[in-house]
Structure formats: C-alpha cells, structure tokens
Write a protein that holds these residues in place. Structure first.
Motif, PDB file in Angstrom:
ATOM      1  N   UNK A  12      -5.083   1.675  -5.295  1.00  8.68           N
ATOM      2  CA  UNK A  12      -3.831   0.983  -4.976  1.00  8.68           C
ATOM      3  C   UNK A  12      -3.592   0.939  -3.465  1.00  8.68           C
ATOM      4  N   UNK A  13      -3.932   2.034  -2.785  1.00  8.55           N
ATOM      5  CA  UNK A  13      -3.784   2.052  -1.329  1.00  8.55           C
ATOM      6  C   UNK A  13      -4.708   1.020  -0.671  1.00  8.55           C
ATOM      7  N   UNK A  14      -5.929   0.911  -1.191  1.00  8.24           N
ATOM      8  CA  UNK A  14      -6.864  -0.067  -0.635  1.00  8.24           C
ATOM      9  C   UNK A  14      -6.394  -1.491  -0.885  1.00  8.24           C
ATOM     10  N   UNK A  15      -5.840  -1.723  -2.080  1.00  4.97           N
ATOM     11  CA  UNK A  15      -5.314  -3.067  -2.380  1.00  4.97           C
ATOM     12  C   UNK A  15      -4.209  -3.437  -1.400  1.00  4.97           C
ATOM     13  N   UNK A  16      -3.312  -2.498  -1.124  1.00  3.50           N
ATOM     14  CA  UNK A  16      -2.214  -2.773  -0.188  1.00  3.50           C
ATOM     15  C   UNK A  16      -2.747  -3.087   1.215  1.00  3.50           C
ATOM     16  N   UNK A  19      -4.190  -6.531   1.206  1.00  2.00           N
ATOM     17  CA  UNK A  19      -3.146  -7.550   1.115  1.00  2.00           C
ATOM     18  C   UNK A  19      -2.565  -7.865   2.483  1.00  2.00           C
ATOM     19  N   UNK A  20      -2.541  -6.883   3.366  1.00  2.00           N
ATOM     20  CA  UNK A  20      -2.034  -7.094   4.719  1.00  2.00           C
ATOM     21  C   UNK A  20      -2.941  -8.025   5.519  1.00  2.00           C
ATOM     22  N   UNK A  21      -4.207  -8.130   5.083  1.00  2.81           N
ATOM     23  CA  UNK A  21      -5.165  -8.977   5.794  1.00  2.81           C
ATOM     24  C   UNK A  21      -5.148 -10.424   5.320  1.00  2.81           C
ATOM     25  N   UNK A  22      -4.368 -10.729   4.294  1.00  2.04           N
ATOM     26  CA  UNK A  22      -4.343 -12.081   3.745  1.00  2.04           C
ATOM     27  C   UNK A  22      -3.763 -13.097   4.726  1.00  2.04           C
ATOM     28  N   UNK A  31     -10.822 -10.564   2.120  1.00  4.61           N
ATOM     29  CA  UNK A  31      -9.791  -9.664   1.606  1.00  4.61           C
ATOM     30  C   UNK A  31      -9.439 -10.012   0.165  1.00  4.61           C
ATOM     31  N   UNK A  32      -9.351 -11.309  -0.133  1.00  8.25           N
ATOM     32  CA  UNK A  32      -9.006 -11.746  -1.489  1.00  8.25           C
ATOM     33  C   UNK A  32     -10.096 -11.324  -2.490  1.00  8.25           C
ATOM     34  N   UNK A  33     -11.359 -11.458  -2.089  1.00  6.28           N
ATOM     35  CA  UNK A  33     -12.458 -11.042  -2.959  1.00  6.28           C
ATOM     36  C   UNK A  33     -12.414  -9.536  -3.216  1.00  6.28           C
ATOM     37  N   UNK A  34     -12.111  -8.776  -2.173  1.00  7.16           N
ATOM     38  CA  UNK A  34     -12.058  -7.319  -2.321  1.00  7.16           C
ATOM     39  C   UNK A  34     -10.883  -6.910  -3.209  1.00  7.16           C
ATOM     40  N   UNK A  35      -9.768  -7.595  -3.093  1.00  5.93           N
ATOM     41  CA  UNK A  35      -8.599  -7.301  -3.932  1.00  5.93           C
ATOM     42  C   UNK A  35      -8.921  -7.539  -5.394  1.00  5.93           C
ATOM     43  N   UNK A  36      -9.624  -8.640  -5.688  1.00  3.67           N
ATOM     44  CA  UNK A  36      -9.996  -8.944  -7.075  1.00  3.67           C
ATOM     45  C   UNK A  36     -10.904  -7.857  -7.643  1.00  3.67           C
ATOM     46  N   UNK A  37     -11.865  -7.404  -6.842  1.00  2.00           N
ATOM     47  CA  UNK A  37     -12.776  -6.350  -7.295  1.00  2.00           C
ATOM     48  C   UNK A  37     -12.017  -5.049  -7.552  1.00  2.00           C
ATOM     49  N   UNK A  38     -11.129  -4.687  -6.634  1.00  3.96           N
ATOM     50  CA  UNK A  38     -10.355  -3.454  -6.791  1.00  3.96           C
ATOM     51  C   UNK A  38      -9.408  -3.538  -7.988  1.00  3.96           C
ATOM     52  N   UNK A  39      -8.815  -4.711  -8.206  1.00  2.00           N
ATOM     53  CA  UNK A  39      -7.899  -4.886  -9.334  1.00  2.00           C
ATOM     54  C   UNK A  39      -8.632  -4.714 -10.659  1.00  2.00           C
ATOM     55  N   UNK A  40      -9.867  -5.218 -10.742  1.00  2.00           N
ATOM     56  CA  UNK A  40     -10.664  -5.053 -11.960  1.00  2.00           C
ATOM     57  C   UNK A  40     -10.975  -3.588 -12.200  1.00  2.00           C
ATOM     58  N   UNK A  41     -11.388  -2.890 -11.154  1.00  3.32           N
ATOM     59  CA  UNK A  41     -11.695  -1.469 -11.287  1.00  3.32           C
ATOM     60  C   UNK A  41     -10.447  -0.686 -11.698  1.00  3.32           C
ATOM     61  N   UNK A  42      -9.292  -1.070 -11.163  1.00  9.04           N
ATOM     62  CA  UNK A  42      -8.038  -0.400 -11.507  1.00  9.04           C
ATOM     63  C   UNK A  42      -7.713  -0.575 -12.989  1.00  9.04           C
ATOM     64  N   UNK A  43      -7.890  -1.815 -13.509  1.00  5.58           N
ATOM     65  CA  UNK A  43      -7.605  -2.069 -14.922  1.00  5.58           C
ATOM     66  C   UNK A  43      -8.493  -1.221 -15.830  1.00  5.58           C
ATOM     67  N   UNK A  44      -9.774  -1.158 -15.500  1.00  5.28           N
ATOM     68  CA  UNK A  44     -10.707  -0.409 -16.348  1.00  5.28           C
ATOM     69  C   UNK A  44     -10.412   1.089 -16.313  1.00  5.28           C
TER      70      UNK A  44
END
Length: 298
Positions: A12-16, A19-22, A31-44
């Motif tokens: 969650x900290x990495x996602x935030x 997001x500041x880099x958007x 940044x958007x690609x990295x957020x998508x990857x982190x969000x998937x890992x978070x869900x799992x």
C-alpha cells in the motif's frame, strides 16, 4: 499472519508513492503499470487471509492450507498423457507461470527441468490453487492431418517447508552423486555435482543437477524432499477428514483435472467452478489474475 499484513502495508505504501508520480509526464506510464502490478499482488495476498482478517466470505476449502500462504512456492510441472506433445504443453505451462510470477514481482528460477521456485512473501498463496491436471486441446505442430489432439500435464504447487516443520532422519536418506551432463560447462560435466536423493521410508526420489556445486544441489534436494513429504502428509490428512474431495474447490492435488485449454475455440475452462474465459493467448502469456481470483472466491 503478521507477515502477510506487514507485506500488505508495504505494498500500500508503494502504491501511494507511485500514485504521486502520475502527474509526471515522463514517469506516468511506468507508474501506472507498477500500480496495476502492486494492486494485483495486494488482492491475491488479501484473499489468503482468514475470514476475520479480510472481511469476506471464506470458501468451502480447508483453512489449513492458509498456514503456508506467505511461503515461497515450488511449482512442479510434468507432461502426462500425450507423449511429446504433453512435454511441449508442460513447457508452455512453465512459461505461463514464470510470466505470472514475474508480473506479481516475485523472483523465479528453475531448479530442474520440471520444477520452478517462486520466491517472495505470499508466493504459495498466489499459486496454491493451480495444483492438478491441466488439459490442452489443439493441433500439434507435428500433426500432418490437422487433427486435434488432447494432452495433459500435471501441476503440483508446494510450499517451501522450513526445516523445523518436517523432521527427516539422516539414516532414512540415500544419496547418489553423478555427473550432471548437458549444458553447464566443463566443470559441471566432469565433476559429480548431480544429486539423486531417496527417502527410503516413503520411496520418494528427488533429482537435482542445476547448480555447479554438489553442496548447493544437496541443499536444493533436501528442500524439495521436505515439500514433497509435506504434500504426502496433506493428502493423508484430507483423505482422513473427507471421504470425498470432489465437492471442494481447490482440494485436488496433482490427480484432479482442473482446467482445459481449448485452442480451436480460444477458451480456457476451469472445471472446479464451471467458468470459461475466451482469451487463451493472454492467459498463456501470464495473465492469470481473473482465473485465480474466481477460483479463490468460489
């Protein structure tokens, strides 16, 4: 459990931060690609938490499997019915899992021809429902008559088991050492670096020839053996608890047919939840999120 929660907080900290880099025109796409990857890992990771922690309905699956959800994963893939085509299919599955693991940010390396190790907190939780028989229906490259063949490969997902959890008596082990052969350089081919380990009480055999040093291959062999012995204990436990495993999603180990990949119809069907996706190429390229999330929630 605290380890998974700590990892969720880190993600969650990495996602935030990303997001500041958007707002940066040069970094927004990355940044958007990295957020998508982190969000998937978070869900799992969240799906591997017990009911009271994630606030969602726990499926009919045994909760005992959650014990190792944050562990590293060992993925063993072997061609089954179908001869050479089955071996090719096993290779296709191996590439699919490698790409999916890398997409989630895990580290992946090959222990031998049929076994991958996926390293990172939550790796076993992300892959554990993939165990079973994977069936493919397609026209092999060697087929001259244009006939569709059906082949299968078995997948076993095992957690990396700490030495403290599986006690192995050294007297129960039989070690054999040979030259590795094949690629790897002159040293690998001339020195006795390849390891064949037999656990005499269970008859379980592990072979490792990946590393240049015999001691490294011995350590990997013991790691694989612990995971295989854990799997055997899991099978016995489930047979004792349940007379039948057919009603429970994800309880199958390596004997249950779980999924069909049909090339002519461009579909992937998971038989445990009776659900189909018409994006076969994308799935084989490592985009497994939809399938794994659907199976986990069932």
């Amino acid at each position: 459990m605290n380890q998974i929660q700590d990892e969720l907080k880190r993600i969650e900290d990495q996602i935030r931060r990303h997001q500041e880099l958007l707002t940066d025109p040069e970094l927004a796409v990355l940044a958007r690609e990295e957020i998508e990857k982190l969000a998937t890992q978070k869900r799992l990771l969240k799906q591997s938490l017990p009911q009271e922690k994630q606030g969602t309905l726990v499926s009919r699956k045994s909760t005992a499997g959650n014990t190792h959800s944050d562990a590293n994963a060992l993925i063993e893939i072997r061609g089954a019915a179908g001869g050479d085509e089955a071996k090719i299919w096993a290779g296709d599955l191996k590439r699919m899992y490698m790409r999916f693991a890398q997409k989630l940010g895990f580290k992946v390396w090959q222990l031998d021809e049929s076994t991958l190790k996926v390293s990172g907190r939550g790796a076993f939780g992300a892959f554990k429902h993939e165990s079973g028989v994977h069936r493919v229906q397609r026209i092999p490259e060697t087929e001259k008559q244009g006939r569709i063949h059906t082949s299968t490969a078995t997948v076993a997902i095992l957690p990396e088991i700490p030495e403290s959890q599986i006690t192995i008596n050294p007297d129960d082990l039989e070690w054999q050492f040979t030259r590795a052969g094949g690629p790897g350089g002159q040293y690998v081919n001339k020195a006795a670096t390849a390891v064949r380990l037999t656990h005499k009480p269970s008859g379980t055999v592990v072979e490792v020839r990946q590393e240049r040093l015999q001691q490294q291959n011995k350590a990997i062999a013991l790691e694989l053996l612990r995971s295989k012995l854990w799997e055997q204990l899991e099978v016995k436990r489930k047979k004792t608890i349940e007379k039948t495993r057919r009603a429970a999603v994800g309880h199958g180990m390596r004997a249950e047919k779980i999924r069909t990949y049909n090339f002519p119809q461009n579909r992937v069907t998971d038989h445990r939840i009776n659900k189909t996706w018409h994006e076969l190429e994308s799935i084989l390229n490592g985009n497994l999120e939809k399938i794994i999330e659907a199976v986990t929630k069932s």
